[in-house]
Structure formats: C-alpha cells, structure tokens
Design a protein around this motif. Structure first.
Motif, mmCIF file in Angstrom:
data_model
loop_
_atom_site.group_PDB
_atom_site.id
_atom_site.type_symbol
_atom_site.label_atom_id
_atom_site.label_comp_id
_atom_site.label_asym_id
_atom_site.label_seq_id
_atom_site.Cartn_x
_atom_site.Cartn_y
_atom_site.Cartn_z
ATOM 1 N N GLY A 511 0.777 -1.231 0.000
ATOM 2 C CA GLY A 511 0.000 0.000 0.000
ATOM 3 C C GLY A 511 0.808 1.279 0.000
ATOM 4 O O GLY A 511 0.236 2.373 -0.106
ATOM 5 N N MET A 512 2.134 1.193 0.099
ATOM 6 C CA MET A 512 2.942 2.404 0.177
ATOM 7 C C MET A 512 2.916 3.187 -1.135
ATOM 8 O O MET A 512 2.886 4.421 -1.128
ATOM 9 N N ALA A 513 2.907 2.482 -2.267
ATOM 10 C CA ALA A 513 2.855 3.191 -3.553
ATOM 11 C C ALA A 513 1.547 3.960 -3.684
ATOM 12 O O ALA A 513 1.528 5.105 -4.145
ATOM 13 N N GLY A 514 0.444 3.346 -3.262
ATOM 14 C CA GLY A 514 -0.846 4.022 -3.321
ATOM 15 C C GLY A 514 -0.934 5.210 -2.394
ATOM 16 O O GLY A 514 -1.719 6.138 -2.623
ATOM 17 N N ALA A 515 -0.093 5.208 -1.343
ATOM 18 C CA ALA A 515 -0.074 6.331 -0.404
ATOM 19 C C ALA A 515 0.861 7.445 -0.857
ATOM 20 O O ALA A 515 1.089 8.402 -0.124
#
Length: 695
Positions: A511-515
């Motif tokens: 989820g880090m890329a989406g954040a």
C-alpha cells in the motif's frame, strides 16, 4: 529592511456601463479655449463656491475643536512610528527563528542553521538600531539648532510661525483615517505557473484549491511567523481552521504542489510537533527547482577520528532541504532494494565508511555479486565472504548460537536490551550485511536457501535487542527473494528506482505506492535517489551521498589505524563467530580470508605472501603486516597470547613462518623494506617471493 510608515490602502473601485449617447448639456462657468483665450459667462456661481468653501473650512475647524485633539494624537503616532522603525521586523523574525530552533530538536544540521540565523538576526538588529539612533540624533540636533536660531534671531513673528508649524505637523499626523470600504473578494484566481512565494495569502489560496479547506473558511488560516530560508528552499508554518488536522493537507500533497506551481518532489509537508503546537499546525517547505538535482559528497570524506554510530549514527543520505539524514546503528534492521545501478552500493558504502571508524562495530559482509566493491574494507572486516551460500548459512547459524550468550549477558545485568555502556563488554555491535539476497535466498539457488532465509529472519526479529543489526540488499525486489517473514522483520527500508509499483511495495510495504511513496517514479537520471522509511525519520525522500572508489580506500586506511589502536582489527581480539567458522571448516574468513578478497580457499604460504606483497602497492610486505594478516585468519596459531609482549609475539610468529619457508624447501630472505609510513623495517620483496614460488 524597513516597515512602511502608513498602512497602504487601496481605493474603492466599481464598474459601470457607459450611459447612452445624449445631447451634451450647456457648459457653465469659465471655459478655456484651445488658443488660451478666456471666455466669461454671465454666471457668478464661482464666487458663491469660494464663500461656501471658506465657511466649510471654518465649520470643520470649530467642530473638531480647532484640531487640538489631533495634535496630541499626531505626536503620539510619530513616537510610535519611531519606535517601530527602531525595532523594525527583527523581534518577529527572531521569534520565528526560535520557533524553528524548537521544531528542529534532534536534527543537528537544522539546529545549527537555526542558531546561526538567530545570531545573525541579533547582529543585524544591533547594527540597524545603532544607525537608526544616530540618524534620529542628527535630525533632532538639526531641528533644535534651527528652532533656537529662529527664536534668538527672528523675534516674535518667527516664534509664532514655528509654533504654528509644529501645531500643523501634529494635527496632520493625528488626523482620523478615512473609512475605506473593503475591496470585493476576487474569486477564481488562476494559480501562477511558476513557484509561488510562500505566505499567508498564498497558503489560503493553495489550501482552498487543493480541497483541504473550504473556501468559506479560508480567512481562518493563519500564518505563523514569516517565510524563512531553509536549505535550497523556503519554509513556512500555518495553522489550519479548527477541526481540520494538518494530516489532511499531507494526504493531498500532490494537489498542494500543483497549486503552488511545482512538482511534488519539490515540496515537503509535515505536522508541526514542536512545543506549543497543535494537530492543525502544518509545516510547509518548497523549492523552485529540483532539490535532488545535485550531487553531494559524503561528509565523512572530510572527517577524521572515531565515529560513535550508536549515539550519532551514520550519515547515509541528504533530504530535500539539503539536510544530512543519519542512520543509527541500533535497534533497526535495514532492507535496501532497487533496480541495478540505482545506487544501493553507494548507500552501503556510506554505511561502511561510518561503521569502519567505529571500532565497537564488528562488520561482516557476505557479497553475492563477487566484485571488488568492498575490497578496500577487507583488512578491517570481521568476516568477508563472496558468493558462498554454505558459509553464509554457517555464519548466520553461528551468530544465532551467539545470541544465547548475549541474552545471558543482558539477563545478568537485568536488562531487556543492550545499552551503550555495555557494548564493549558484550563483544561489540554486530553489523551483518548480505549484499544481494538474490544470490542466497530464492528456492533452488542452493541447498542452503531455506536455512539462510530462516536464519536471517531470526536475526532480524530477535537480534536487535542483543546488538545485532541486519542489513540486506537486493536488486531483485520480488517476494521469492525477500520472503514475507524476512521482509516483515526489517523496520528500516530504502527503495531506489524500481521497475514497478509492486516492486516498490515489496521493499517499502503493501500500500505504500498508493499512499504516494512509489519508488518506480524516481527519475532514472538521479542514481542514489531513494524513498527512506525508518522509525527515526518516518517516510522521506532522500539521495545518497556520493563516494568514489579511491575515496573508500582513503577512509578505510584511517579506519584500519583507528581499529589497530583500539585492538579491534581481525586477529587482535577473540571473535566467537570466526572461531566457530574456523572450527567447522578449517579455514577463516576474517579480513577476507587468506587471499584477503573474500574468496575463501586454502592457499600455500608463498602464494599468501605474494598476495600480501601485491596488496600493499609498494612491491613488498613488512613482517608486521604479515603477522597481522596471518593472525586475522588463524588466531590460534599466529595470534597474540595472553601476557605476550610485542617483541615476544613478533619473535614467536616470525620463527613459525621461517620454519614453514624452510620446510617448503625454498630460499626466501628477510630484508629491510619500506613500510607504509616511509620507515624501513624487516620484510619480504615481491620479486623475491615470486622467484621463490616459480623456482
């Protein structure tokens, strides 16, 4: 830097349609013809207007008590303006700099910058106030002298004129300010296409455009202090309206950057957690150009002496504001990943530069690439092995067994984790580096892949409290290389450019890329750029300091001497890990093994002497260098015995080596040769060693 003596006011403006064309009304009064000839009309209204004007002036003076209240107010205003000019903006700027100093607590570079800013502002304030007072005294003296001269020479008429003048001056500066209607709010302003100057009005527009604050609450946004220079950009702090946390703005960083007219990478948003702050206070920083479009040398290249990496850390990277970011060698295991040639090795080089100069850190490197990248550090490495899965499995097994000894030590001292004062007693901090996991952990690469993965997972999970720091690097950020349990136990992450957002998430977390933290978007022309996530820094953008290969050798040479003086070079102390490896395999990997390059194989005496003589670059090797190298790989045979003097140790080891040369049936004489410090001592010439091998 001065303040305006009067507030700047703007006139009321209105827009109206032009009236339809009509027949012009006759012109009354005095009309001046083009040629300048005056034509008089029969109207005498101009005489009546003069009489009315005189009456209006009289009425105005009487109604305002001949302006007597204005005079006192006027001189009070003049005194206040003098004080404002004397103080200028310095008190506010100094308060803002002090707030910046409080907010920078823990950041050495930012604290130093804030302290320097406060000092410079105070110096500038003293200089400004000095000249303001001097000019005031000069003008005052001139005025007093003129008044005295007029009173003495001019008589009653001049005195009356001066008194009237003083009265008029006071009345003029004490006149009431005219009421000016507010300017209608201008809506739908277009954002500038270049970097905006930070300020309260700018941030109101930006936060409304970005959807952080409703337009009807824009006036509630309040700036704190004034914009301030921070590295290559400008910083500013604002309070959002109550009920709107600063984290809402951070979540919309991309839109805020767009409203400012810059790229997201050129901005930095953070919740102000300084003393006296609140959840709605937002720290904003922006630059008008890419802050990472610059190469910076490692600060360690100009540093000399020991480094405390436990307390201060290692300077690995620099942030957007040009600030140095330090990685403390304690309580954080580190995972570094990214595509090939994207800067992982440079980041590791910065880590090694620092830990090499901290003799309390036992550095062990397992290099899966097999190049000469880490060779300059070989003589000081407690363990150095290249492309040898079996030895990595054994070394990690030995370190896991040593965790029991470390745990017992802490138990005896009533502690749940290692503290700095006990580092030397426990045997030092262990820095265990695996440079290229893809060589060791994927299933099928070797019979030891599963054991290596399990051992590394245990070290990452349990070793931190015991002073064991694991650093893993890979250019293949895939789940079969960094398996789930191994990845989860790394609390520090650094992602260089990756091929995809999925690969970025493999390193940084789901989820880090989406954040908004997507390493696949890092520009390819900026090697060393990284998304860094640690407990100390949070998630930040950064870039590694540049280190050239020759610069590694210079720092490593100093580090070797630091460790030699501390008695912490391989062979100078009892290393439980290498002792186990030597017992299990019959060969040591301390200082890169007998070849000194990490390729662990057995070599005969003459070949080893030849390797050592070539490595010095002088065409020779001294006895002291031979004895130290042999002691590093076989301390039981060549190491110093308890209570043994320098002379006793040198005599004993020298005899052992001469006996081996004689047993080999070759002739190799000890000669006087130049040492690294320019002095001459006993040793062997490279040409003599080569001749003996070939003979």
């Amino acid at each position: 830097m001065t303040t305006a003596p009067h507030p700047i006011r703007q006139p009321n403006l209105s827009l109206r349609k032009e009236p339809a064309e009509t027949t012009p009304a006759p012109v009354e009064g005095t009309v001046v013809k083009h040629q300048g000839e005056i034509v008089k009309t029969n109207d005498a209204s101009w005489m009546r207007s003069k009489v009315a004007a005189v009456g209006a002036v009289k009425d105005h003076a009487v109604s305002n008590k001949l302006y007597a209240p204005w005079v006192g107010r006027g001189y009070k205003n003049l005194a206040r303006r003098w004080v404002d000019g004397f103080r200028d903006d310095y008190p506010q700027m100094i308060r803002s700099a002090k707030d910046e100093l409080k907010a920078a607590k823990g950041d050495t570079d930012a604290e130093a910058h804030a302290k320097k800013t406060i000092k410079d502002l105070r110096t500038d304030r003293r200089e400004h106030q000095k000249w303001h007072a001097i000019k005031s005294c000069l003008w005052g003296a001139a005025g007093v002298a003129g008044a005295a001269t007029g009173a003495v020479v001019g008589g009653t008429l001049i005195e009356a004129a001066m008194g009237a003048g003083a009265y008029i001056v006071g009345a003029y500066h004490g006149r009431p300010e005219p009421e000016i209607a507010a300017i209608p709010e201008l809506r739908h302003q277009e954002a500038p296409r270049e970097a905006s100057l930070l300020g309260e009005e700018t941030m109101r527009r930006v936060l409304v455009e970005a959807g952080v604050v409703p337009e009807k609450r824009a006036e509630e946004i309040r700036g704190i202090g004034i914009p301030r220079a921070e590295g290559p950009g400008t910083g500013y702090t604002v309070d959002l309206p109550s009920g709107i946390p600063a984290s809402d703005a951070i979540a919309k960083a991309e839109k805020i950057a767009s409203a400012l007219g810059v790229h997201k990478d050129w901005t930095d948003l953070a919740v102000d957690r300084g003393k006296g702050s609140n959840a709605s206070r937002l720290k904003v920083w922006m630059s008008s150009e890419d802050p990472f479009d610059v190469v910076r040398r490692s600060p360690l290249l100009d540093h000399s002496g020991v480094i405390n990496t436990w307390r201060d850390g290692a300077p690995l990277v620099f942030g957007k504001r040009g600030n140095t970011i330090w990685f403390r060698i304690r309580e954080t295991s580190f995972l570094v990943g990214g595509a090939t040639r994207r800067g992982k090795g440079v980041l590791l080089a910065n880590l090694l530069l620092a830990t090499a100069k901290d003799p309390r850190v036992n550095v062990r490197i397992f290099d899966g690439k097999g190049t000469g990248e880490h060779n300059p550090f070989a003589p000081l490495l407690s363990t150095f092995v290249k492309k040898n899965p079996e030895r990595l499995a054994l070394a990690s097994r030995a370190l896991i067994e040593d965790m029991d000894r470390r745990a017992d030590f802490l138990d005896e001292h009533g502690l749940d984790k290692l503290t700095e004062d006990l580092i030397e007693q426990i045997g030092g901090v262990e820095l265990f580096v695996v440079d290229e996991l893809a060589t060791y952990t994927p299933k099928g690469t070797s019979p030891f892949a599963d054991e290596i993965t399990e051992n590394l997972s245990q070290l990452a999970a349990v070793g931190l409290a015991l002073g064991i720091i694991l650093v893993d690097l890979t250019q293949v950020p895939e789940v079969d290389v960094i398996r789930g349990r191994l990845r989860q136990n790394h609390t520090g992450r650094a992602a260089m450019n990756t091929e995809s957002a999925m690969a970025s998430n493999t390193i940084l977390g789901d989820g880090m890329a989406g954040a908004g933290h997507d390493a696949s978007k890092i520009p390819l022309d900026q090697p060393g750029r990284t998304v860094l996530a640690t407990p100390d820094t949070g998630v930040v953008a950064a870039r590694s300091f540049m280190v050239e290969p020759e610069e590694k050798r210079v720092v490593a040479a100093e580090a070797i001497e630091i460790r030699r003086e501390a008695g912490r070079l391989p062979g100078q102390w009892q290393d439980p890990i290498e002792a186990k490896l030597l017992a299990w395999t019959g060969v040591s990997s301390a200082a890169g093994g007998e070849r000194g390059n990490g390729r662990i194989t057995r070599v005969d005496l003459l070949e080893r002497l030849e390797i050592l003589a070539k490595s010095t670059g002088r065409g020779n090797v001294t006895n002291a260098e031979v004895f130290a190298a042999f002691a590093a790989t076989d301390p039981a045979r060549y190491g110093r015995k308890d209570g043994e003097t320098d002379a006793g140790w040198a005599g004993r080891v020298g005899k052992v080596i001469r006996d081996q040369i004689e047993a080999a049936g070759v002739e190799l004489e000890v000669k006087r040769v130049p040492a690294a410090d320019g002095k001459r001592g006993q040793g062997y010439l490279l040409e003599d060693i080569t001749a003996a091998r070939n003979g």
